[in-house]
Design a protein around this motif. Structure first.
Motif, PDB file in Angstrom:
ATOM      1  N   VAL A 300      49.909  33.746  -8.966  1.00  0.00           N
ATOM      2  CA  VAL A 300      48.531  32.772  -9.108  1.00  0.00           C
ATOM      3  C   VAL A 300      49.369  31.382  -9.676  1.00  0.00           C
ATOM      4  O   VAL A 300      50.067  31.102 -10.160  1.00  0.00           O
ATOM      5  CB  VAL A 300      48.006  33.914  -9.611  1.00  0.00           C
ATOM      6  CG1 VAL A 300      47.572  35.025  -8.490  1.00  0.00           C
ATOM      7  CG2 VAL A 300      47.925  33.722 -10.970  1.00  0.00           C
ATOM      8  N   ASN A 301      47.528  30.517  -9.206  1.00  0.00           N
ATOM      9  CA  ASN A 301      47.709  29.087 -10.231  1.00  0.00           C
ATOM     10  C   ASN A 301      49.008  28.135  -9.590  1.00  0.00           C
ATOM     11  O   ASN A 301      48.895  27.433 -10.667  1.00  0.00           O
ATOM     12  CB  ASN A 301      47.593  29.317 -11.393  1.00  0.00           C
ATOM     13  CG  ASN A 301      45.701  30.669 -11.554  1.00  0.00           C
ATOM     14  OD1 ASN A 301      45.157  29.869 -11.103  1.00  0.00           O
ATOM     15  ND2 ASN A 301      45.949  30.696 -13.097  1.00  0.00           N
ATOM     16  N   PHE A 302      48.818  28.216  -8.649  1.00  0.00           N
ATOM     17  CA  PHE A 302      49.554  27.036  -8.201  1.00  0.00           C
ATOM     18  C   PHE A 302      49.551  25.290  -8.254  1.00  0.00           C
ATOM     19  O   PHE A 302      48.261  25.733  -7.837  1.00  0.00           O
ATOM     20  CB  PHE A 302      50.677  27.531  -6.688  1.00  0.00           C
ATOM     21  CG  PHE A 302      51.322  28.139  -6.363  1.00  0.00           C
ATOM     22  CD1 PHE A 302      52.542  28.013  -6.467  1.00  0.00           C
ATOM     23  CD2 PHE A 302      50.905  30.094  -6.032  1.00  0.00           C
ATOM     24  CE1 PHE A 302      53.717  29.739  -5.906  1.00  0.00           C
ATOM     25  CE2 PHE A 302      51.489  30.789  -6.480  1.00  0.00           C
ATOM     26  CZ  PHE A 302      53.219  30.820  -6.002  1.00  0.00           C
ATOM     27  N   GLU A 336      37.434  25.450 -10.903  1.00  0.00           N
ATOM     28  CA  GLU A 336      37.520  24.750 -12.200  1.00  0.00           C
ATOM     29  C   GLU A 336      38.325  23.164 -12.233  1.00  0.00           C
ATOM     30  O   GLU A 336      38.237  22.352 -12.505  1.00  0.00           O
ATOM     31  CB  GLU A 336      38.043  25.154 -13.442  1.00  0.00           C
ATOM     32  CG  GLU A 336      39.414  25.371 -13.201  1.00  0.00           C
ATOM     33  CD  GLU A 336      39.788  27.570 -12.807  1.00  0.00           C
ATOM     34  OE1 GLU A 336      40.183  27.639 -13.650  1.00  0.00           O
ATOM     35  OE2 GLU A 336      38.717  27.234 -12.372  1.00  0.00           O
ATOM     36  N   ASP A 337      39.140  23.064 -11.123  1.00  0.00           N
ATOM     37  CA  ASP A 337      39.596  22.123 -10.791  1.00  0.00           C
ATOM     38  C   ASP A 337      39.345  20.975  -9.554  1.00  0.00           C
ATOM     39  O   ASP A 337      39.267  19.956  -9.281  1.00  0.00           O
ATOM     40  CB  ASP A 337      40.868  22.498 -10.287  1.00  0.00           C
ATOM     41  CG  ASP A 337      41.856  22.157 -11.684  1.00  0.00           C
ATOM     42  OD1 ASP A 337      41.670  22.598 -12.558  1.00  0.00           O
ATOM     43  OD2 ASP A 337      43.169  22.964 -11.102  1.00  0.00           O
ATOM     44  N   GLN A 338      37.293  21.622  -8.756  1.00  0.00           N
ATOM     45  CA  GLN A 338      37.495  20.878  -7.563  1.00  0.00           C
ATOM     46  C   GLN A 338      36.904  20.023  -7.641  1.00  0.00           C
ATOM     47  O   GLN A 338      36.493  18.984  -6.996  1.00  0.00           O
ATOM     48  CB  GLN A 338      36.035  21.975  -7.032  1.00  0.00           C
ATOM     49  CG  GLN A 338      36.773  23.613  -6.247  1.00  0.00           C
ATOM     50  CD  GLN A 338      36.223  24.610  -5.673  1.00  0.00           C
ATOM     51  OE1 GLN A 338      34.932  23.482  -5.418  1.00  0.00           O
ATOM     52  NE2 GLN A 338      36.449  25.824  -5.250  1.00  0.00           N
ATOM     53  N   ASN A 346      43.320  13.492 -11.381  1.00  0.00           N
ATOM     54  CA  ASN A 346      44.278  14.306 -12.104  1.00  0.00           C
ATOM     55  C   ASN A 346      44.925  14.866 -10.924  1.00  0.00           C
ATOM     56  O   ASN A 346      45.741  16.606 -10.479  1.00  0.00           O
ATOM     57  CB  ASN A 346      43.706  15.237 -13.006  1.00  0.00           C
ATOM     58  CG  ASN A 346      44.378  16.577 -13.125  1.00  0.00           C
ATOM     59  OD1 ASN A 346      45.880  15.499 -14.361  1.00  0.00           O
ATOM     60  ND2 ASN A 346      43.982  17.308 -13.462  1.00  0.00           N
ATOM     61  N   ILE A 347      45.817  14.551  -9.679  1.00  0.00           N
ATOM     62  CA  ILE A 347      46.345  15.126  -8.400  1.00  0.00           C
ATOM     63  C   ILE A 347      47.401  15.723  -9.333  1.00  0.00           C
ATOM     64  O   ILE A 347      47.826  16.714  -8.892  1.00  0.00           O
ATOM     65  CB  ILE A 347      46.839  13.996  -7.648  1.00  0.00           C
ATOM     66  CG1 ILE A 347      46.030  13.449  -7.799  1.00  0.00           C
ATOM     67  CG2 ILE A 347      48.144  14.837  -6.600  1.00  0.00           C
ATOM     68  CD1 ILE A 347      46.375  11.921  -6.706  1.00  0.00           C
ATOM     69  N   ALA A 348      48.030  15.791 -10.434  1.00  0.00           N
ATOM     70  CA  ALA A 348      49.508  16.198 -10.736  1.00  0.00           C
ATOM     71  C   ALA A 348      49.085  17.546 -11.365  1.00  0.00           C
ATOM     72  O   ALA A 348      49.606  18.937 -11.296  1.00  0.00           O
ATOM     73  CB  ALA A 348      50.267  15.558 -11.811  1.00  0.00           C
ATOM     74  N   GLY A 349      48.002  17.489 -12.151  1.00  0.00           N
ATOM     75  CA  GLY A 349      47.027  19.010 -12.474  1.00  0.00           C
ATOM     76  C   GLY A 349      46.333  19.436 -11.645  1.00  0.00           C
ATOM     77  O   GLY A 349      45.812  20.852 -12.139  1.00  0.00           O
ATOM     78  N   LEU A 350      45.790  19.579 -10.240  1.00  0.00           N
ATOM     79  CA  LEU A 350      45.045  20.441  -9.698  1.00  0.00           C
ATOM     80  C   LEU A 350      46.036  21.551  -9.346  1.00  0.00           C
ATOM     81  O   LEU A 350      46.880  21.062  -8.870  1.00  0.00           O
ATOM     82  CB  LEU A 350      44.869  19.021  -8.608  1.00  0.00           C
ATOM     83  CG  LEU A 350      43.929  18.332  -8.055  1.00  0.00           C
ATOM     84  CD1 LEU A 350      43.664  17.103  -7.298  1.00  0.00           C
ATOM     85  CD2 LEU A 350      42.772  18.448  -8.974  1.00  0.00           C
ATOM     86  N   ARG A 351      45.352  22.508  -9.187  1.00  0.00           N
ATOM     87  CA  ARG A 351      45.540  23.214  -8.811  1.00  0.00           C
ATOM     88  C   ARG A 351      44.851  24.598  -7.859  1.00  0.00           C
ATOM     89  O   ARG A 351      43.868  24.255  -7.346  1.00  0.00           O
ATOM     90  CB  ARG A 351      45.371  24.809  -9.701  1.00  0.00           C
ATOM     91  CG  ARG A 351      46.280  24.754 -11.412  1.00  0.00           C
ATOM     92  CD  ARG A 351      45.839  25.215 -12.449  1.00  0.00           C
ATOM     93  NE  ARG A 351      44.496  25.409 -12.970  1.00  0.00           N
ATOM     94  CZ  ARG A 351      43.483  25.912 -13.472  1.00  0.00           C
ATOM     95  NH1 ARG A 351      44.735  26.738 -14.644  1.00  0.00           N
ATOM     96  NH2 ARG A 351      42.550  25.904 -13.611  1.00  0.00           N
ATOM     97  N   ALA A 352      45.436  24.836  -6.672  1.00  0.00           N
ATOM     98  CA  ALA A 352      45.036  25.307  -5.779  1.00  0.00           C
ATOM     99  C   ALA A 352      44.531  26.583  -6.101  1.00  0.00           C
ATOM    100  O   ALA A 352      45.336  27.498  -6.439  1.00  0.00           O
ATOM    101  CB  ALA A 352      46.366  25.501  -3.848  1.00  0.00           C
ATOM    102  N   ALA A 353      43.752  27.483  -4.957  1.00  0.00           N
ATOM    103  CA  ALA A 353      43.241  28.990  -5.465  1.00  0.00           C
ATOM    104  C   ALA A 353      44.500  29.342  -4.087  1.00  0.00           C
ATOM    105  O   ALA A 353      44.210  30.398  -3.384  1.00  0.00           O
ATOM    106  CB  ALA A 353      42.081  29.403  -4.501  1.00  0.00           C
ATOM    107  N   GLN A 354      45.544  29.439  -4.357  1.00  0.00           N
ATOM    108  CA  GLN A 354      46.605  29.750  -3.127  1.00  0.00           C
ATOM    109  C   GLN A 354      47.666  31.255  -4.578  1.00  0.00           C
ATOM    110  O   GLN A 354      47.285  31.542  -5.490  1.00  0.00           O
ATOM    111  CB  GLN A 354      47.693  28.779  -3.465  1.00  0.00           C
ATOM    112  CG  GLN A 354      48.934  29.332  -3.194  1.00  0.00           C
ATOM    113  CD  GLN A 354      48.897  29.016  -1.100  1.00  0.00           C
ATOM    114  OE1 GLN A 354      48.633  28.620  -0.818  1.00  0.00           O
ATOM    115  NE2 GLN A 354      49.871  30.259  -0.748  1.00  0.00           N
TER     116      GLN A 354
END
Length: 467
Positions: A300-302, A336-338, A346-354
């Protein structure tokens, strides 16, 4: 005439029965000929006195005879029906086999793959492949049953669709009715299943055929099958993960699979990379590998986005800004990243609900909580460098559905071919698919891709020179 299945001969000693099947092996001793007859339920030795000598192996027979108990010294403990045999009274050759181009004894793994696939209908008579294909059927049935128990609805989605950005090259199909335009074969039912959530079905699934024009390898084919599902009113990855985990456990246990853990471990992407060096890892011990144990785990948290790999043509096309998605563009960011996601920061730090499901070193499934508003989906495409007009041209149908009210939703797809490869212990995905493409992308048995007539091209508004 009433047919008796070979497995039922154990209960028919002394009776005259009719059997059908393939002549698997033959031992001709002059006046007496022994043949192992095979049908879908098993094998039995049939005995012909002054008959059967002309039968060639793998011919199809109808035999009538008396079921007899075999003498104790002649019992074959390797066969379920090894305590009986059939004394043949009469027979017919329903389909005579000529000299076989490939042997169907043994596992066949030492043979040339292209030759095996050219004669795949013979190859599939092999006990190993027959077992694999039957296990596949039982596994899919168990998945279906588990989903029906949870009130999922099975819905088919179109094969002919529109080309969209989903991470691989599309297979294109020229249109005869609209010359100069093309359909695309679906890389997945992703957009249609999101549209089904907009339709109010809430819980959808299908066993879906998907097509991706990718370079081939042992665990990848040009066309694949996935169990695709989607759920409305889910807000956290765990809600989908729990549902999927439950159905996978039921299906694995239904076909006799061995699970390493009762509950699948959940591992953060960053932890997986630091500990295993990859987001696909094998948690089994050496003994568990020998025992065929299945070690499932969730990742999780990709990262949502990654820098475009300039050597990957598909990524270059998808990521106009130099950024592209790691899984698909339809995911949502973690809560928390939305704010940064919607603002394009902060594109490099964004995490998907994947969330990915891995097993024995392979990714066997993947899904996410989805973007379900125009603003959210547009945010992803803007980060990748698309104008509003380009997004409308590609996924305008989704945006319009979102504008008309679409519930929050999420889902997942299980790669059935790859999962079954792991479940059966095979090293190639081709060993669990009835008619797979070859390593060079040619079809099994049939000679595709192939040239077509000029007349067919003309109907499509194409010329051979253009090709």
């Amino acid at each position: 005439m009433q047919r008796t299945l070979i497995k039922d001969t154990l209960n028919k000693i002394g009776e005259t029965v009719t059997l059908f099947g393939f002549a698997e092996t033959k031992r001709d001793h002059g006046k007496v000929t022994f043949i192992d007859l095979r049908d879908r339920t098993g094998k039995i030795q049939i005995v012909g006195y002054k008959m059967l000598s002309e039968v060639k192996t793998e011919s199809v027979l109808e035999v009538v005879g008396e079921v007899k108990a075999r003498p104790e010294k002649q019992i074959n403990p390797e066969l379920i029906t090894g305590t009986v045999e059939l004394d043949v009274k009469e027979y017919k050759i329903l389909g005579s086999a000529q000299d076989l181009p490939i042997l169907v004894e043994g596992d066949g793994l030492e043979m040339n793959e292209e030759v095996r696939l050219k004669y795949r209908y013979l190859d599939l008579r092999r006990a190993r492949l027959t077992k694999n294909i039957r296990l596949r059927s039982n596994f899919v049935r168990a998945l279906r049953d588990a989903l029906y128990e949870q009130d999922f609805v099975e819905i088919e989605t179109p094969i002919l669709s529109q080309t969209t950005k989903e991470g691989a090259r599309d297979f294109l199909v020229p249109s005869r009715l609209q010359p100069g335009t093309f359909y695309a074969l679906p890389q997945s039912p992703q957009q249609y299943k999101q549209l089904l959530m907009a339709s109010g079905f809430e819980r959808y699934f299908q066993v879906a055929r998907c097509f991706r024009d990718e370079d081939l390898r042992a665990d990848r084919l040009l066309e694949l099958t996935q169990l695709d599902l989607e759920m409305s009113y889910v807000f956290e990855p765990q809600e989908v993960m729990q549902t999927v985990e439950a159905i996978v456990k039921k299906a694995v246990q239904a076909v006799g699979g061995k699970l390493q853990k009762a509950d699948f471990p959940v591992i953060n992407y960053q932890e997986a990379m630091e500990k295993y060096g990859a987001d696909r890892f094998d948690l089994r011990t050496e003994q568990e590998k020998k025992d065929g144990v299945l070690a499932f785990a969730w990742v999780v948290n990709f990262p949502f986005f990654k820098k475009v790999d300039r050597s990957d043509a598909a990524e270059v096309l998808d990521g106009k800004s130099g950024w592209t998605f790691t899984h698909n563009p339809f995911s949502a960011a973690l809560p928390e990243d939305q704010a940064d996601w919607l603002a394009g920061k902060n594109i490099a730090g964004l995490r998907a609900a994947q969330y990915d499901l891995v097993c024995n070193g392979y990714e066997v499934g993947g899904g996410s909580i989805r973007a379900h508003t125009r603003e959210a989906l547009m945010a992803t495409y803007k980060i990748m460098g698309y104008t509003e007009a380009e997004v409308e041209a590609s996924v305008g149908h989704l945006l319009r559905a979102f504008d008309l009210g679409t519930p929050p939703h999420g889902g997942l797809a299980l790669g059935l071919d790859r999962l079954l490869m792991v479940l059966t212990g095979e090293e190639s995905i081709k060993e669990v698919v009835a008619f797979p493409t070859t390593g060079s992308g040619k079809t099994a048995v049939m000679d595709g891709p192939s040239a077509v007539a000029d007349e067919q091209l003309a109907e499509l508004g194409l010329t051979r020179k253009a090709l």
